[in-house]
Design a protein around this motif. Sequence first.
Motif, PDB file in Angstrom:
ATOM      1  N   GLN A 174       0.834  -1.197   0.000  1.00 53.52           N
ATOM      2  CA  GLN A 174       0.000   0.000   0.000  1.00 53.52           C
ATOM      3  C   GLN A 174       0.872   1.252   0.000  1.00 53.52           C
ATOM      4  O   GLN A 174       1.761   1.375   0.844  1.00 53.52           O
ATOM      5  CB  GLN A 174      -0.892  -0.035   1.253  1.00 53.52           C
ATOM      6  CG  GLN A 174      -2.227   0.647   1.090  1.00 53.52           C
ATOM      7  CD  GLN A 174      -3.028   0.119  -0.101  1.00 53.52           C
ATOM      8  OE1 GLN A 174      -3.177  -1.086  -0.255  1.00 53.52           O
ATOM      9  NE2 GLN A 174      -3.507   1.022  -0.942  1.00 53.52           N
ATOM     10  N   GLY A 175       0.649   2.148  -0.948  1.00 52.13           N
ATOM     11  CA  GLY A 175       1.415   3.389  -0.975  1.00 52.13           C
ATOM     12  C   GLY A 175       1.140   4.243   0.259  1.00 52.13           C
ATOM     13  O   GLY A 175       0.032   4.233   0.778  1.00 52.13           O
ATOM     14  N   GLY A 176       2.128   4.945   0.723  1.00 52.70           N
ATOM     15  CA  GLY A 176       1.949   5.884   1.825  1.00 52.70           C
ATOM     16  C   GLY A 176       1.916   5.269   3.214  1.00 52.70           C
ATOM     17  O   GLY A 176       1.906   5.989   4.204  1.00 52.70           O
ATOM     18  N   VAL A 234       5.997   2.453  -1.462  1.00 49.54           N
ATOM     19  CA  VAL A 234       5.368   3.168  -0.349  1.00 49.54           C
ATOM     20  C   VAL A 234       5.562   4.677  -0.503  1.00 49.54           C
ATOM     21  O   VAL A 234       4.657   5.470  -0.232  1.00 49.54           O
ATOM     22  CB  VAL A 234       5.950   2.687   1.007  1.00 49.54           C
ATOM     23  CG1 VAL A 234       5.433   3.542   2.158  1.00 49.54           C
ATOM     24  CG2 VAL A 234       5.606   1.225   1.243  1.00 49.54           C
ATOM     25  N   SER A 235       6.735   5.080  -0.980  1.00 46.45           N
ATOM     26  CA  SER A 235       7.061   6.501  -1.068  1.00 46.45           C
ATOM     27  C   SER A 235       6.404   7.210  -2.244  1.00 46.45           C
ATOM     28  O   SER A 235       6.073   8.378  -2.148  1.00 46.45           O
ATOM     29  CB  SER A 235       8.574   6.684  -1.189  1.00 46.45           C
ATOM     30  OG  SER A 235       9.243   6.118  -0.107  1.00 46.45           O
ATOM     31  N   TYR A 236       6.289   6.524  -3.367  1.00 43.37           N
ATOM     32  CA  TYR A 236       5.925   7.243  -4.595  1.00 43.37           C
ATOM     33  C   TYR A 236       4.661   6.758  -5.302  1.00 43.37           C
ATOM     34  O   TYR A 236       4.222   7.381  -6.254  1.00 43.37           O
ATOM     35  CB  TYR A 236       7.090   7.175  -5.595  1.00 43.37           C
ATOM     36  CG  TYR A 236       8.376   7.747  -5.041  1.00 43.37           C
ATOM     37  CD1 TYR A 236       8.519   9.124  -4.859  1.00 43.37           C
ATOM     38  CD2 TYR A 236       9.439   6.920  -4.708  1.00 43.37           C
ATOM     39  CE1 TYR A 236       9.690   9.649  -4.342  1.00 43.37           C
ATOM     40  CE2 TYR A 236      10.619   7.441  -4.193  1.00 43.37           C
ATOM     41  CZ  TYR A 236      10.739   8.806  -4.013  1.00 43.37           C
ATOM     42  OH  TYR A 236      11.892   9.327  -3.506  1.00 43.37           O
ATOM     43  N   ALA A 237       4.092   5.610  -4.878  1.00 43.47           N
ATOM     44  CA  ALA A 237       2.955   5.079  -5.633  1.00 43.47           C
ATOM     45  C   ALA A 237       1.701   4.961  -4.764  1.00 43.47           C
ATOM     46  O   ALA A 237       1.777   5.042  -3.543  1.00 43.47           O
ATOM     47  CB  ALA A 237       3.316   3.714  -6.210  1.00 43.47           C
ATOM     48  N   GLU A 271      10.085  -8.953  -9.124  1.00 40.84           N
ATOM     49  CA  GLU A 271       9.485  -7.943 -10.008  1.00 40.84           C
ATOM     50  C   GLU A 271       8.541  -7.073  -9.209  1.00 40.84           C
ATOM     51  O   GLU A 271       7.811  -7.568  -8.353  1.00 40.84           O
ATOM     52  CB  GLU A 271       8.723  -8.615 -11.143  1.00 40.84           C
ATOM     53  CG  GLU A 271       9.640  -9.158 -12.221  1.00 40.84           C
ATOM     54  CD  GLU A 271       8.872  -9.628 -13.434  1.00 40.84           C
ATOM     55  OE1 GLU A 271       8.533  -8.770 -14.278  1.00 40.84           O
ATOM     56  OE2 GLU A 271       8.611 -10.840 -13.528  1.00 40.84           O
ATOM     57  N   THR A 272       8.558  -5.777  -9.493  1.00 41.52           N
ATOM     58  CA  THR A 272       7.590  -4.902  -8.849  1.00 41.52           C
ATOM     59  C   THR A 272       6.858  -4.091  -9.909  1.00 41.52           C
ATOM     60  O   THR A 272       7.440  -3.669 -10.901  1.00 41.52           O
ATOM     61  CB  THR A 272       8.249  -3.908  -7.862  1.00 41.52           C
ATOM     62  OG1 THR A 272       8.981  -2.938  -8.602  1.00 41.52           O
ATOM     63  CG2 THR A 272       9.187  -4.606  -6.898  1.00 41.52           C
ATOM     64  N   THR A 273       5.572  -3.931  -9.684  1.00 37.76           N
ATOM     65  CA  THR A 273       4.748  -3.108 -10.567  1.00 37.76           C
ATOM     66  C   THR A 273       3.972  -2.154  -9.679  1.00 37.76           C
ATOM     67  O   THR A 273       3.390  -2.598  -8.694  1.00 37.76           O
ATOM     68  CB  THR A 273       3.743  -3.981 -11.345  1.00 37.76           C
ATOM     69  OG1 THR A 273       4.475  -5.040 -11.946  1.00 37.76           O
ATOM     70  CG2 THR A 273       3.042  -3.199 -12.429  1.00 37.76           C
ATOM     71  N   ASP A 274       3.997  -0.870  -9.993  1.00 33.95           N
ATOM     72  CA  ASP A 274       3.208   0.032  -9.149  1.00 33.95           C
ATOM     73  C   ASP A 274       2.267   0.895  -9.967  1.00 33.95           C
ATOM     74  O   ASP A 274       2.430   1.062 -11.169  1.00 33.95           O
ATOM     75  CB  ASP A 274       4.108   0.876  -8.240  1.00 33.95           C
ATOM     76  CG  ASP A 274       4.934   1.920  -8.989  1.00 33.95           C
ATOM     77  OD1 ASP A 274       4.425   2.509  -9.958  1.00 33.95           O
ATOM     78  OD2 ASP A 274       6.087   2.149  -8.575  1.00 33.95           O
ATOM     79  N   GLU A 275       1.248   1.383  -9.278  1.00 33.66           N
ATOM     80  CA  GLU A 275       0.342   2.370  -9.855  1.00 33.66           C
ATOM     81  C   GLU A 275       0.760   3.709  -9.259  1.00 33.66           C
ATOM     82  O   GLU A 275       0.450   4.004  -8.113  1.00 33.66           O
ATOM     83  CB  GLU A 275      -1.108   2.070  -9.445  1.00 33.66           C
ATOM     84  CG  GLU A 275      -1.630   0.772 -10.014  1.00 33.66           C
ATOM     85  CD  GLU A 275      -2.978   0.387  -9.388  1.00 33.66           C
ATOM     86  OE1 GLU A 275      -3.656   1.278  -8.845  1.00 33.66           O
ATOM     87  OE2 GLU A 275      -3.311  -0.801  -9.435  1.00 33.66           O
ATOM     88  N   GLY A 276       1.499   4.465 -10.040  1.00 35.00           N
ATOM     89  CA  GLY A 276       2.008   5.721  -9.500  1.00 35.00           C
ATOM     90  C   GLY A 276       2.148   6.759 -10.581  1.00 35.00           C
ATOM     91  O   GLY A 276       1.605   6.612 -11.675  1.00 35.00           O
ATOM     92  N   GLY A 310       2.117   8.793 -15.462  1.00 39.27           N
ATOM     93  CA  GLY A 310       0.709   8.710 -15.074  1.00 39.27           C
ATOM     94  C   GLY A 310       0.219   7.295 -14.839  1.00 39.27           C
ATOM     95  O   GLY A 310      -0.893   7.083 -14.352  1.00 39.27           O
ATOM     96  N   LYS A 311       1.029   6.306 -15.204  1.00 40.86           N
ATOM     97  CA  LYS A 311       0.598   4.906 -15.032  1.00 40.86           C
ATOM     98  C   LYS A 311       1.374   4.239 -13.895  1.00 40.86           C
ATOM     99  O   LYS A 311       0.794   3.750 -12.935  1.00 40.86           O
ATOM    100  CB  LYS A 311       0.830   4.130 -16.338  1.00 40.86           C
ATOM    101  CG  LYS A 311      -0.143   4.473 -17.460  1.00 40.86           C
ATOM    102  CD  LYS A 311      -1.276   3.452 -17.474  1.00 40.86           C
ATOM    103  CE  LYS A 311      -2.343   3.801 -18.503  1.00 40.86           C
ATOM    104  NZ  LYS A 311      -1.952   3.431 -19.872  1.00 40.86           N
ATOM    105  N   GLY A 312       2.693   4.210 -14.052  1.00 42.41           N
ATOM    106  CA  GLY A 312       3.472   3.548 -13.012  1.00 42.41           C
ATOM    107  C   GLY A 312       4.810   3.043 -13.506  1.00 42.41           C
ATOM    108  O   GLY A 312       5.203   3.287 -14.648  1.00 42.41           O
ATOM    109  N   THR A 313       5.496   2.329 -12.615  1.00 38.92           N
ATOM    110  CA  THR A 313       6.857   1.888 -12.885  1.00 38.92           C
ATOM    111  C   THR A 313       6.962   0.382 -12.673  1.00 38.92           C
ATOM    112  O   THR A 313       6.318  -0.180 -11.790  1.00 38.92           O
ATOM    113  CB  THR A 313       7.829   2.640 -11.940  1.00 38.92           C
ATOM    114  OG1 THR A 313       7.684   4.039 -12.174  1.00 38.92           O
ATOM    115  CG2 THR A 313       9.280   2.235 -12.189  1.00 38.92           C
ATOM    116  N   HIS A 314       7.761  -0.237 -13.532  1.00 41.52           N
ATOM    117  CA  HIS A 314       7.962  -1.684 -13.440  1.00 41.52           C
ATOM    118  C   HIS A 314       9.450  -1.971 -13.291  1.00 41.52           C
ATOM    119  O   HIS A 314      10.265  -1.461 -14.054  1.00 41.52           O
ATOM    120  CB  HIS A 314       7.423  -2.333 -14.726  1.00 41.52           C
ATOM    121  CG  HIS A 314       7.664  -3.807 -14.788  1.00 41.52           C
ATOM    122  ND1 HIS A 314       6.873  -4.704 -14.115  1.00 41.52           N
ATOM    123  CD2 HIS A 314       8.611  -4.531 -15.416  1.00 41.52           C
ATOM    124  CE1 HIS A 314       7.326  -5.939 -14.339  1.00 41.52           C
ATOM    125  NE2 HIS A 314       8.393  -5.857 -15.130  1.00 41.52           N
TER     126      HIS A 314
END
Lengths: 120, 124, 148
Positions: free
Chosen positions: C16-18, C59-62, C79-84, C133-137
Amino acid sequence: MDLETIATCLNLKVFSGFDQLKTEVLDGYTGDLLSDVMANSKEGDLWMTRQVHQNIIAVASLKDHAGIIMVQGAEPAKDTLEKALKENIPVMGTDLSGFEIAGRIYNLLKEKQDITRIDP
Amino acid sequence: MTLNEVIEILDADVLVGQDQLEMEVKTAFGADLMSDVLAFAKSGSLLLTGLTNPQVIRTSDILDIAAIIMVRGKKPAPETIRLAEELRIPVLSTKYILFETAGRLYEKGIKGCVERVDNNFARS
Amino acid sequence: MHVHEKPTFESNYTVQGGNFDEAGKVASQIKVILKKLGLQTDVVRKAALVAYESEINIVSYARKGTISISVTPGQVKIETTDEGQGIPDINLAMQEGYSTATSKIREMGFGAGMGLCNIKKFSDYFQITSEIGKGTHLKMIINIENGV
């Protein structure tokens, strides 16, 4: 003990403030959080940090530090170096870790005090 | 050196790990940047830091840090203590600043856990 | 790389972000699992570290993200995928010392522009892609020298 003596004893690289090396070092401060260093360091401290951001120059200048040592092989970022040169703040560097350089400087400064105490 | 001796040198309080004070330590790493700790600190070292948040405990757990020394007399939040207890990582608190803490331990023979950076990572 | 080998362990975790209090929990769990699988100390350390820095980034950015881990006899893949918000300039983000961190992140001892460098340094293979606008992988592989 002045910056030049410390720089020579510990083989520090000098990046800026070349004509400020006679500045007396009163004490040391180790810290990477600018808010902490702003709040708790003192005038005449030699500040050791892993931060390379240009804000460190403003902090050292505001707090009247004797100088900055970047630890663990860090070197000033381009704008940090420019600012240090412009404001004539001594920035030095060491390959030693923050713990190791703090340990050595603490004991250098302490030795000096002990000598002064015996033979004023 | 045992943690008991560290406590004496630093006039430290034990916040977590009263039953682990016979633990032997030889090296230390001091920093306020957790990424710096992650990149350079070695397992089995003391971690000296001005931070008190739960991430200090997490970072120490990831690296198998022997014990944490919180400097400047700062007392951590309850969740930091709880996490350290859960992960069984001793936490000491000293009133000295990081510079003085490092100096006192170095004087008594504790070494830096990385003495010198011998790759180009830090400069890249 | 032993990409075709059947995984001995696979799992996905949601981050969870934040939520700074929980940040690092997934990495701690991953470390425990890898130790139990009997991987070398060095591999466990690298994988846990890489997972931890990635988790801190989410946590910091997404808004949220997932961390997936897959272990085969030859490698650990994370692998990490975020919505950020995504990363506008990856080269800049990979530069040591560059950071867009808030003061809250910095107070925790992160956000000094070292995280992605650490992830790259401790991985044997590292790939980063990002969409504004989407995120980072992120995809990281840590090789296991003599198998599990």
